[in-house]
Design a protein around this motif. Sequence first.
Motif, short mmCIF file in Angstrom:
data_model
loop_
_atom_site.label_atom_id
_atom_site.label_comp_id
_atom_site.label_asym_id
_atom_site.label_seq_id
_atom_site.Cartn_x
_atom_site.Cartn_y
_atom_site.Cartn_z
N SER A 28 -7.30 20.35 115.39
CA SER A 28 -7.94 19.61 114.31
C SER A 28 -7.87 20.17 113.08
O SER A 28 -7.94 21.51 112.77
N ARG A 227 -9.72 7.29 125.55
CA ARG A 227 -9.40 7.77 124.16
C ARG A 227 -10.76 8.43 123.51
O ARG A 227 -12.01 7.92 124.06
N SER A 243 -11.20 11.50 113.71
CA SER A 243 -10.38 12.17 114.52
C SER A 243 -10.17 11.83 115.91
O SER A 243 -11.17 11.74 116.69
N SER A 245 -8.46 12.09 120.16
CA SER A 245 -7.76 12.84 121.06
C SER A 245 -7.55 12.25 122.50
O SER A 245 -8.33 11.00 122.63
N CYS A 246 -7.05 12.78 123.40
CA CYS A 246 -7.11 11.78 124.72
C CYS A 246 -7.61 12.33 125.89
O CYS A 246 -7.33 13.90 125.70
N LEU A 252 -1.46 10.94 122.95
CA LEU A 252 -1.67 10.07 122.00
C LEU A 252 -0.54 9.46 121.48
O LEU A 252 0.49 10.11 121.15
N ASN A 256 -3.44 11.35 114.93
CA ASN A 256 -4.82 11.97 115.44
C ASN A 256 -5.71 11.99 114.32
O ASN A 256 -6.78 12.05 114.70
N THR A 257 -5.41 11.45 113.12
CA THR A 257 -6.71 11.31 111.98
C THR A 257 -6.39 10.03 111.35
O THR A 257 -5.19 9.87 110.81
N CYS A 273 -4.10 5.74 123.54
CA CYS A 273 -3.77 6.76 124.57
C CYS A 273 -2.93 6.22 125.91
O CYS A 273 -3.46 5.30 126.35
N SER A 358 1.90 15.82 116.86
CA SER A 358 1.50 15.42 118.18
C SER A 358 2.32 16.26 119.18
O SER A 358 3.13 17.06 118.91
#
Length: 478
Positions: A28, A227, A243, A245-246, A252, A256-257, A273, A358
């Motif tokens: 992140s 998710r 943000s 994530s999976c 994903l 991611n943001t 996801c 990713s």
Amino acid sequence: MNLVYNVVFFSLAVFASAQVPSKCGAPSSYPHTQIEDKYMKQGVFRNGEKVLYRCAEGYTQNSGVRSIKCHDGKWTQLTMKCEKKNCGSAGELFNGYFKYMGTLFGNKAYAVCNEGFTLKGMEYRTCKDSGWIGEIPTCEEVGETQVVQAEVTCPAPSVANSVKLSETVSVYSVRESVTLVCSKGFLLTGAQQLTCGPTGQWQPELPLCLPSVGEITCNVPKAQENRLINGLKPVYRSGDSLSFSCKDLYYLVGSNTVTCGVEGKWTHSLPRCKMIKCPILNITNGRTSSWHRRPGSDVTISCSKGHLLKGAARIKCSRSGEWMEEIPQCVLEGGEPQVVPAELTCPAPSVANGVKLSEAFSVYRVRDSVTLACSKGFLLTGAQQLTCGPDGQWQPELPLCQPSNDIIESPKPDGRCGVPPYLPNAHLSDCCRAQADLGPGYQVRYSCALGYVRVRGTYYSTCVSGRWTPVTLRCKLR
């Protein structure tokens, strides 16, 4: 007895291998920090692997630890906090003193001599990462013969979508002030009253008039089973970020943001996801025991009458979405294997000076997505998110990572500079747009474009020995 022991030991080993923790995707982002360069091109990290951060330019670490760790498919939280660099004292000026505009990164300290003394050397010092730069000048006693310098003035301040409350003139003398307000529908960001400084620059720096967004908010993202969302709260206003994530065995699709925009919409679109799956098995002259393609699932292959199996009869789907054994073929008895049409895929996108945010694979299936960013010193031109199309080509076309304005053209022999460097999402003030050949010492000012706000860096570039000094200003969508 030994046989029983070996069977038990083998079973435990298989069970333990099935419990291996999952890997982590891209780390992140955190305010005022940067990931160390050696991790930027790595898309997948093993369980237990660490990633190091450093403070961004102009900031120093004041607390916390600068590393995070991949643990069971999730990154631990970064505890490092960075504060703006403070340079402290600019030094002692005999027969004079320094007038500080501040002591933080980017601020200047102007040298002022006592009455009866004249300044020799640089008029100011600037706070940078390495401390105050520029040699300390001297204040020399005034002699009988002095060179009378031209009066220092400031041009009328130019701020888009603003009006002046005080009297309007074309130039202002040192210490004269002007008051600004924004036009209807715009809000002032910065100082309302400006004063002409001893160097011919307005102090503090020119403000911005940005569109008024009031209490515009973005919808709270709906919960999805697989998710994970970081930064959840009841209300999201313009500029707020989230943000994503999976969970394990999912990947994903999308950025991611995301950030709440000025129109009350998330930018980028909210990601989703998808379960990791192995490619579809097309066995010519054969069949599979099931259509399961989830990680950990087994598939048994059998051939039609008159054909023999060449390869493993049982294959397994791995956690990364790949078949762990080579795909078998059904061949005629005593003949060669028939040609099996390959599944349509896209190769991993290759963008010079780019990195994948990713999870990275060697090939991508149709409708798979990947998110790209540029390495330090380069700016993205084109789409950040790509999708593998039905023709095996990336859609839209691959973007470019072009050098930022930190790469300056060669100096001119007469010491003059050409056109000031281009800066993405920003523009030059009215004073400099039409001029293409400015002399040594000339300083130009940049402003973030309408709808964008400053995230770091200074607004100015100066013509020094035929080169424009690098512009560190970075603007992002509000």
